[in-house]
Design a protein around this motif. Structure first.
Motif, PDB file in Angstrom:
ATOM      1  N   ARG A 284      15.195  -6.117  -7.565  1.00 17.12           N
ATOM      2  CA  ARG A 284      14.138  -5.186  -7.949  1.00 17.12           C
ATOM      3  C   ARG A 284      14.244  -3.874  -7.169  1.00 17.12           C
ATOM      4  O   ARG A 284      14.555  -3.864  -5.990  1.00 17.12           O
ATOM      5  CB  ARG A 284      12.764  -5.792  -7.661  1.00 17.12           C
ATOM      6  N   ILE A 285      13.949  -2.802  -7.874  1.00 14.26           N
ATOM      7  CA  ILE A 285      13.778  -1.490  -7.268  1.00 14.26           C
ATOM      8  C   ILE A 285      12.272  -1.305  -7.134  1.00 14.26           C
ATOM      9  O   ILE A 285      11.527  -1.565  -8.086  1.00 14.26           O
ATOM     10  CB  ILE A 285      14.393  -0.377  -8.144  1.00 14.26           C
ATOM     11  N   ASP A 286      11.811  -0.878  -5.983  1.00 13.02           N
ATOM     12  CA  ASP A 286      10.371  -0.778  -5.750  1.00 13.02           C
ATOM     13  C   ASP A 286       9.686   0.201  -6.700  1.00 13.02           C
ATOM     14  O   ASP A 286       8.651  -0.105  -7.275  1.00 13.02           O
ATOM     15  CB  ASP A 286      10.091  -0.379  -4.300  1.00 13.02           C
TER      16      ASP A 286
ATOM     17  N   GLU B 113      13.747   2.662  -3.190  1.00 10.70           N
ATOM     18  CA  GLU B 113      13.493   1.433  -2.448  1.00 10.70           C
ATOM     19  C   GLU B 113      12.632   1.774  -1.239  1.00 10.70           C
ATOM     20  O   GLU B 113      12.959   2.679  -0.471  1.00 10.70           O
ATOM     21  CB  GLU B 113      14.800   0.786  -1.991  1.00 10.70           C
ATOM     22  N   CYS B 114      11.545   1.064  -1.077  1.00 10.23           N
ATOM     23  CA  CYS B 114      10.641   1.257   0.062  1.00 10.23           C
ATOM     24  C   CYS B 114      10.887   0.105   1.027  1.00 10.23           C
ATOM     25  O   CYS B 114      10.445  -1.011   0.772  1.00 10.23           O
ATOM     26  CB  CYS B 114       9.190   1.249  -0.400  1.00 10.23           C
ATOM     27  N   ASP B 115      11.590   0.358   2.094  1.00 12.24           N
ATOM     28  CA  ASP B 115      11.890  -0.693   3.068  1.00 12.24           C
ATOM     29  C   ASP B 115      10.594  -1.164   3.703  1.00 12.24           C
ATOM     30  O   ASP B 115       9.848  -0.391   4.275  1.00 12.24           O
ATOM     31  CB  ASP B 115      12.847  -0.181   4.137  1.00 12.24           C
TER      32      ASP B 115
ATOM     33  N   VAL C 126       2.951   6.078  -2.725  1.00 11.36           N
ATOM     34  CA  VAL C 126       4.051   6.936  -3.175  1.00 11.36           C
ATOM     35  C   VAL C 126       4.023   7.071  -4.694  1.00 11.36           C
ATOM     36  O   VAL C 126       4.182   8.164  -5.237  1.00 11.36           O
ATOM     37  CB  VAL C 126       5.415   6.400  -2.679  1.00 11.36           C
ATOM     38  N   ALA C 127       3.795   5.956  -5.387  1.00 13.17           N
ATOM     39  CA  ALA C 127       3.712   6.003  -6.852  1.00 13.17           C
ATOM     40  C   ALA C 127       2.584   6.937  -7.294  1.00 13.17           C
ATOM     41  O   ALA C 127       2.754   7.737  -8.221  1.00 13.17           O
ATOM     42  CB  ALA C 127       3.506   4.604  -7.416  1.00 13.17           C
ATOM     43  N   GLY C 128       1.449   6.864  -6.616  1.00 19.91           N
ATOM     44  CA  GLY C 128       0.324   7.733  -6.943  1.00 19.91           C
ATOM     45  C   GLY C 128       0.641   9.204  -6.737  1.00 19.91           C
ATOM     46  O   GLY C 128       0.274  10.051  -7.549  1.00 19.91           O
ATOM     47  N   ALA C 129       1.342   9.501  -5.654  1.00 18.63           N
ATOM     48  CA  ALA C 129       1.725  10.888  -5.376  1.00 18.63           C
ATOM     49  C   ALA C 129       2.691  11.411  -6.440  1.00 18.63           C
ATOM     50  O   ALA C 129       2.568  12.549  -6.896  1.00 18.63           O
ATOM     51  CB  ALA C 129       2.351  10.994  -3.991  1.00 18.63           C
TER      52      ALA C 129
ATOM     53  N   ALA D 254       0.839  -1.201   0.000  1.00 22.43           N
ATOM     54  CA  ALA D 254       0.000   0.000   0.000  1.00 22.43           C
ATOM     55  C   ALA D 254       0.873   1.249   0.000  1.00 22.43           C
ATOM     56  O   ALA D 254       0.542   2.250  -0.641  1.00 22.43           O
ATOM     57  CB  ALA D 254      -0.934  -0.012   1.206  1.00 22.43           C
ATOM     58  N   PHE D 255       2.014   1.183   0.700  1.00 18.59           N
ATOM     59  CA  PHE D 255       2.917   2.332   0.738  1.00 18.59           C
ATOM     60  C   PHE D 255       3.494   2.613  -0.652  1.00 18.59           C
ATOM     61  O   PHE D 255       3.529   3.759  -1.099  1.00 18.59           O
ATOM     62  CB  PHE D 255       4.036   2.088   1.745  1.00 18.59           C
ATOM     63  N   GLU D 256       3.937   1.553  -1.333  1.00 15.43           N
ATOM     64  CA  GLU D 256       4.497   1.725  -2.684  1.00 15.43           C
ATOM     65  C   GLU D 256       3.476   2.349  -3.625  1.00 15.43           C
ATOM     66  O   GLU D 256       3.800   3.289  -4.359  1.00 15.43           O
ATOM     67  CB  GLU D 256       4.947   0.379  -3.252  1.00 15.43           C
TER      68      GLU D 256
END
Length: 79
Positions: free
Chosen positions: A34-36, A53-55, A13-16, A8-10
């Motif tokens: 992979r890079i998130d 990268e989203c830890d 952030v992608a949406g923003a 959900a975080f990825e």
């Protein structure tokens, strides 16, 4: 082969980033690395200009010793 799952975080952030006009791809990479999130060049869309990268939760639950020496890549991990 299963498709990658996005957190959900990825997706947030992608949406923003997309709302700001950026062309964002999720889970970009080769050979198991992979890079998130990856932001494409605005004119040369086959190129990426930023990798994020989203830890995740697994990373945060790991003990300090398990990740301090992991040798995370820096620089140009995606092309």
């Amino acid at each position: 082969m299963t498709l990658p799952r996005y957190s959900a975080f990825e997706t947030s952030v992608a949406g923003a980033l997309r709302a700001l006009g950026h062309n964002v791809a999720l889970q970009v990479g080769v050979a198991g690395y992979r890079i998130d999130l990856a932001v494409r060049h605005p004119e040369e869309t086959e190129r990426f200009v930023l990798g994020i990268e989203c830890d995740g939760a697994t990373y945060h639950r790991a003990s300090a010793g398990s990740w301090l020496g992991c040798g995370r890549r820096t620089g140009s991990a995606i092309q």
